[in-house]
Design a protein around this motif. Structure first.
Motif, PDB file in Angstrom:
ATOM      1  N   GLY A  56      -9.264  -3.966  11.840  1.00 13.69           N
ATOM      2  CA  GLY A  56      -9.062  -5.225  11.128  1.00 13.69           C
ATOM      3  C   GLY A  56      -7.665  -5.327  10.534  1.00 13.69           C
ATOM      4  O   GLY A  56      -7.017  -6.371  10.617  1.00 13.69           O
ATOM      5  N   LEU A  57      -7.180  -4.234   9.949  1.00 13.10           N
ATOM      6  CA  LEU A  57      -5.838  -4.227   9.372  1.00 13.10           C
ATOM      7  C   LEU A  57      -4.780  -4.479  10.451  1.00 13.10           C
ATOM      8  O   LEU A  57      -3.926  -5.353  10.299  1.00 13.10           O
ATOM      9  CB  LEU A  57      -5.573  -2.890   8.675  1.00 13.10           C
ATOM     10  CG  LEU A  57      -4.230  -2.762   7.975  1.00 13.10           C
ATOM     11  CD1 LEU A  57      -4.205  -3.605   6.708  1.00 13.10           C
ATOM     12  CD2 LEU A  57      -3.952  -1.301   7.637  1.00 13.10           C
ATOM     13  N   CYS A  58      -4.865  -3.724  11.540  1.00  7.97           N
ATOM     14  CA  CYS A  58      -3.907  -3.910  12.650  1.00  7.97           C
ATOM     15  C   CYS A  58      -4.060  -5.291  13.269  1.00  7.97           C
ATOM     16  O   CYS A  58      -3.062  -5.937  13.600  1.00  7.97           O
ATOM     17  CB  CYS A  58      -4.118  -2.839  13.720  1.00  7.97           C
ATOM     18  SG  CYS A  58      -3.679  -1.201  13.152  1.00  7.97           S
ATOM     19  N   GLY A  59      -5.289  -5.755  13.427  1.00  9.47           N
ATOM     20  CA  GLY A  59      -5.521  -7.086  13.988  1.00  9.47           C
ATOM     21  C   GLY A  59      -4.926  -8.180  13.126  1.00  9.47           C
ATOM     22  O   GLY A  59      -4.350  -9.139  13.627  1.00  9.47           O
ATOM     23  N   GLY A  60      -5.035  -8.032  11.800  1.00  7.58           N
ATOM     24  CA  GLY A  60      -4.450  -9.012  10.887  1.00  7.58           C
ATOM     25  C   GLY A  60      -2.930  -9.034  10.983  1.00  7.58           C
ATOM     26  O   GLY A  60      -2.317 -10.103  11.047  1.00  7.58           O
ATOM     27  N   VAL A  61      -2.320  -7.847  11.020  1.00  4.19           N
ATOM     28  CA  VAL A  61      -0.861  -7.772  11.149  1.00  4.19           C
ATOM     29  C   VAL A  61      -0.421  -8.417  12.457  1.00  4.19           C
ATOM     30  O   VAL A  61       0.480  -9.256  12.490  1.00  4.19           O
ATOM     31  CB  VAL A  61      -0.378  -6.300  11.085  1.00  4.19           C
ATOM     32  CG1 VAL A  61       1.083  -6.196  11.494  1.00  4.19           C
ATOM     33  CG2 VAL A  61      -0.582  -5.722   9.694  1.00  4.19           C
ATOM     34  N   LEU A  62      -1.059  -8.026  13.551  1.00  2.00           N
ATOM     35  CA  LEU A  62      -0.651  -8.529  14.856  1.00  2.00           C
ATOM     36  C   LEU A  62      -1.001 -10.004  15.044  1.00  2.00           C
ATOM     37  O   LEU A  62      -0.322 -10.710  15.789  1.00  2.00           O
ATOM     38  CB  LEU A  62      -1.255  -7.669  15.964  1.00  2.00           C
ATOM     39  CG  LEU A  62      -0.727  -6.232  15.970  1.00  2.00           C
ATOM     40  CD1 LEU A  62      -1.505  -5.382  16.971  1.00  2.00           C
ATOM     41  CD2 LEU A  62       0.747  -6.179  16.255  1.00  2.00           C
ATOM     42  N   PRO A  74     -11.728  -7.768   4.524  1.00  2.00           N
ATOM     43  CA  PRO A  74     -10.617  -7.573   3.592  1.00  2.00           C
ATOM     44  C   PRO A  74      -9.411  -6.867   4.235  1.00  2.00           C
ATOM     45  O   PRO A  74      -8.276  -7.223   3.956  1.00  2.00           O
ATOM     46  CB  PRO A  74     -11.213  -6.710   2.480  1.00  2.00           C
ATOM     47  CG  PRO A  74     -12.676  -6.982   2.543  1.00  2.00           C
ATOM     48  CD  PRO A  74     -12.969  -7.257   3.985  1.00  2.00           C
ATOM     49  N   ALA A  75      -9.676  -5.908   5.100  1.00  2.00           N
ATOM     50  CA  ALA A  75      -8.563  -5.212   5.746  1.00  2.00           C
ATOM     51  C   ALA A  75      -7.778  -6.162   6.638  1.00  2.00           C
ATOM     52  O   ALA A  75      -6.540  -6.112   6.685  1.00  2.00           O
ATOM     53  CB  ALA A  75      -9.083  -4.029   6.558  1.00  2.00           C
ATOM     54  N   GLY A  76      -8.468  -7.039   7.341  1.00  2.00           N
ATOM     55  CA  GLY A  76      -7.793  -8.026   8.182  1.00  2.00           C
ATOM     56  C   GLY A  76      -6.960  -8.996   7.366  1.00  2.00           C
ATOM     57  O   GLY A  76      -5.866  -9.393   7.782  1.00  2.00           O
ATOM     58  N   MET A  77      -7.462  -9.382   6.199  1.00  2.00           N
ATOM     59  CA  MET A  77      -6.714 -10.308   5.344  1.00  2.00           C
ATOM     60  C   MET A  77      -5.468  -9.625   4.786  1.00  2.00           C
ATOM     61  O   MET A  77      -4.399 -10.228   4.729  1.00  2.00           O
ATOM     62  CB  MET A  77      -7.619 -10.840   4.227  1.00  2.00           C
ATOM     63  CG  MET A  77      -8.752 -11.694   4.783  1.00  2.00           C
ATOM     64  SD  MET A  77      -9.844 -12.505   3.595  1.00  2.00           S
ATOM     65  CE  MET A  77     -10.056 -11.398   2.286  1.00  2.00           C
ATOM     66  N   ILE A  78      -5.591  -8.364   4.391  1.00  2.00           N
ATOM     67  CA  ILE A  78      -4.435  -7.612   3.895  1.00  2.00           C
ATOM     68  C   ILE A  78      -3.404  -7.454   5.020  1.00  2.00           C
ATOM     69  O   ILE A  78      -2.208  -7.669   4.826  1.00  2.00           O
ATOM     70  CB  ILE A  78      -4.869  -6.237   3.347  1.00  2.00           C
ATOM     71  CG1 ILE A  78      -5.694  -6.431   2.074  1.00  2.00           C
ATOM     72  CG2 ILE A  78      -3.664  -5.338   3.090  1.00  2.00           C
ATOM     73  CD1 ILE A  78      -6.428  -5.172   1.619  1.00  2.00           C
ATOM     74  N   GLY A  79      -3.882  -7.087   6.206  1.00  2.00           N
ATOM     75  CA  GLY A  79      -2.991  -6.949   7.353  1.00  2.00           C
ATOM     76  C   GLY A  79      -2.330  -8.265   7.717  1.00  2.00           C
ATOM     77  O   GLY A  79      -1.143  -8.303   8.057  1.00  2.00           O
ATOM     78  N   GLY A  80      -3.081  -9.346   7.650  1.00  2.00           N
ATOM     79  CA  GLY A  80      -2.525 -10.664   7.952  1.00  2.00           C
ATOM     80  C   GLY A  80      -1.425 -11.058   6.987  1.00  2.00           C
ATOM     81  O   GLY A  80      -0.379 -11.576   7.398  1.00  2.00           O
ATOM     82  N   ALA A  81      -1.649 -10.815   5.699  1.00  2.00           N
ATOM     83  CA  ALA A  81      -0.616 -11.126   4.705  1.00  2.00           C
ATOM     84  C   ALA A  81       0.624 -10.272   4.939  1.00  2.00           C
ATOM     85  O   ALA A  81       1.756 -10.778   4.893  1.00  2.00           O
ATOM     86  CB  ALA A  81      -1.158 -10.909   3.292  1.00  2.00           C
ATOM     87  N   ALA A  82       0.426  -8.990   5.218  1.00  2.00           N
ATOM     88  CA  ALA A  82       1.575  -8.101   5.484  1.00  2.00           C
ATOM     89  C   ALA A  82       2.317  -8.538   6.745  1.00  2.00           C
ATOM     90  O   ALA A  82       3.552  -8.569   6.771  1.00  2.00           O
ATOM     91  CB  ALA A  82       1.097  -6.656   5.625  1.00  2.00           C
ATOM     92  N   GLY A  83       1.586  -8.892   7.785  1.00  2.00           N
ATOM     93  CA  GLY A  83       2.207  -9.338   9.027  1.00  2.00           C
ATOM     94  C   GLY A  83       2.965 -10.637   8.859  1.00  2.00           C
ATOM     95  O   GLY A  83       4.062 -10.804   9.397  1.00  2.00           O
ATOM     96  N   ALA A  84       2.399 -11.565   8.103  1.00  2.00           N
ATOM     97  CA  ALA A  84       3.076 -12.853   7.867  1.00  2.00           C
ATOM     98  C   ALA A  84       4.356 -12.639   7.070  1.00  2.00           C
ATOM     99  O   ALA A  84       5.398 -13.225   7.379  1.00  2.00           O
ATOM    100  CB  ALA A  84       2.142 -13.816   7.136  1.00  2.00           C
TER     101      ALA A  84
END
Length: 165
Positions: free
Chosen positions: A59-65, A1-11
């Motif tokens: 996961g959060l940072c990985g999703g953003v990046l 979930p943290a990666g998905m949140i980070g990914g949405a924020a990064g996108a």
């Protein structure tokens, strides 16, 4: 979930900011992580349980990046967790498994913010990733840990260093 949140924020961030500004920082981080993995290949640390306090922030940072850098989930999350001493095979398997959900959320966010016409070229990358993923899982299952860590570190360092030239 943290990666998905980070990914949405990064996108969402990338849709509104130039990703070239952030790229050198991501590349420098990946080179450093690649060097840590290479060092740990020759100086192994005791394996840890993958469920430690660092997994959600990584996961959060990985999703953003991943969203900003266009494919940073595997190198960032996998290398960060392996660099912390987690079992490489378990980390690679779990990050590859969760990558689909992260990529799906990133893609949906891009479509909602940019529209489909801007993303048509990504279809080939998505199809290629779906086809290649099972082969990667088979290789990781069969390869010994030390050569796997050396290969991963060299690939991460080489692909990140190229961005500086």
């Amino acid at each position: 979930p943290a990666g998905m949140i980070g990914g949405a924020a990064g996108a969402f961030l990338l849709a509104n900011v130039d990703g070239k500004v952030i790229e050198p920082f991501v590349s420098a981080y990946l080179i450093a992580i690649g060097l840590v993995i290479l060092w740990k290949a020759f100086h192994p640390t005791p394996k840890r349980n993958v469920r430690d306090w660092m997994v959600p922030p990584v996961g959060l940072c990985g999703g953003v990046l991943d969203a900003i850098g266009g494919g940073g989930w595997g190198p960032i999350v996998t290398s960060s967790l392996v660099g912390r001493g987690h079992d490489p095979k378990r980390v690679i398997g779990s990050t590859n498994f969760t990558e689909f959900a992260v990529t799906l959320i990133i893609s949906i966010t891009f479509v909602l913010t940019l529209g489909w016409s801007e993303l048509g070229s990504a279809v080939g990358l998505i199809i290629g990733g779906v086809i290649a993923a099972p082969f990667g899982a088979i290789l990781v299952k069969r390869l010994p840990v030390k050569p796997l860590m050396i290969a991963v570190s060299i690939i991460i360092i080489a692909t990140s260093a190229i961005r500086f030239f």
